[in-house]
Design a protein around this motif. Structure first.
Motif, PDB file in Angstrom:
ATOM      1  N   ALA A  10       0.908  -1.225  -0.071  1.00 54.75           N
ATOM      2  CA  ALA A  10       0.083  -0.078  -0.027  1.00 54.75           C
ATOM      3  C   ALA A  10       1.063   1.338   0.098  1.00 54.75           C
ATOM      4  O   ALA A  10       1.974   1.288   0.409  1.00 54.75           O
ATOM      5  CB  ALA A  10      -0.838  -0.161   1.196  1.00 54.75           C
ATOM      6  N   PHE A  33       3.220   2.215   3.040  1.00 58.58           N
ATOM      7  CA  PHE A  33       3.868   0.976   3.653  1.00 58.58           C
ATOM      8  C   PHE A  33       5.126   1.376   4.390  1.00 58.58           C
ATOM      9  O   PHE A  33       5.959   2.098   3.788  1.00 58.58           O
ATOM     10  CB  PHE A  33       4.007  -0.003   2.603  1.00 58.58           C
ATOM     11  N   ASP A  60      -8.235  -1.465   0.093  1.00 58.52           N
ATOM     12  CA  ASP A  60      -8.126  -0.124  -0.584  1.00 58.52           C
ATOM     13  C   ASP A  60      -9.214   0.233  -1.338  1.00 58.52           C
ATOM     14  O   ASP A  60      -9.323   1.296  -1.978  1.00 58.52           O
ATOM     15  CB  ASP A  60      -6.966  -0.149  -1.429  1.00 58.52           C
ATOM     16  N   LEU A 110       0.183  -2.774   4.430  1.00 55.77           N
ATOM     17  CA  LEU A 110       0.310  -1.443   4.897  1.00 55.77           C
ATOM     18  C   LEU A 110       1.688  -1.437   5.902  1.00 55.77           C
ATOM     19  O   LEU A 110       2.407  -0.387   5.869  1.00 55.77           O
ATOM     20  CB  LEU A 110      -0.750  -0.770   5.771  1.00 55.77           C
TER      21      LEU A 110
END
Length: 130
Positions: free
Chosen positions: A35, A38, A110, A117
């Protein structure tokens, strides 16, 4: 769009994809799995952000000859759009050296897919698998 929380098998499959050299060397695959925002707290004690870890992983060269054993997977919901995956790894290098680690990852929805993440690896003493 509504979604349901994933099951352990789904998140485990996403997590284990990141263990495979072919995925680790694919910028597109990593960008899909990691993500925006991250962060990783590595077992080495280093902190990595998304762009940095992607650059490092795609540059890995050579065949990974280590054997990676995993186990004790657990999935815990932490919000309607996030889950915590915890598990253990036992890495055996070609030279016989070994490293055991506790691993944790936060996966978030998402809107269309699950992405990692956060990840943390913590070195630990050897352990036995069930």
């Amino acid at each position: 769009m509504t979604h349901t929380l994933p099951d352990l098998a789904h998140i485990r499959a996403l997590e284990e994809a990141l263990h495979r050299p072919a995925v680790r060397r694919s910028r597109a695959a990593l960008e899909d799995l990691l993500a925006e925002g991250f962060v990783e707290f590595g077992a080495s004690g280093s902190v990595y952000h998304r762009a940095e870890i992607i650059d490092l992983l795609v540059e890995e060269n050579g065949e990974d000859t280590a054997e990676l054993r995993t186990g004790d997977y657990r999935l815990t919901p932490i919000s309607p759009d996030a889950v915590l995956l915890t598990y253990r790894t036992h890495r055996i290098e070609a030279d016989g050296s070994q490293r055991h680690a506790l691993r944790s990852s936060i996966w978030k929805w998402d809107g269309s897919k699950w992405q990692m993440l956060f990840h943390q690896g913590t070195i630990t003493k050897p352990f036995a698998y069930d």
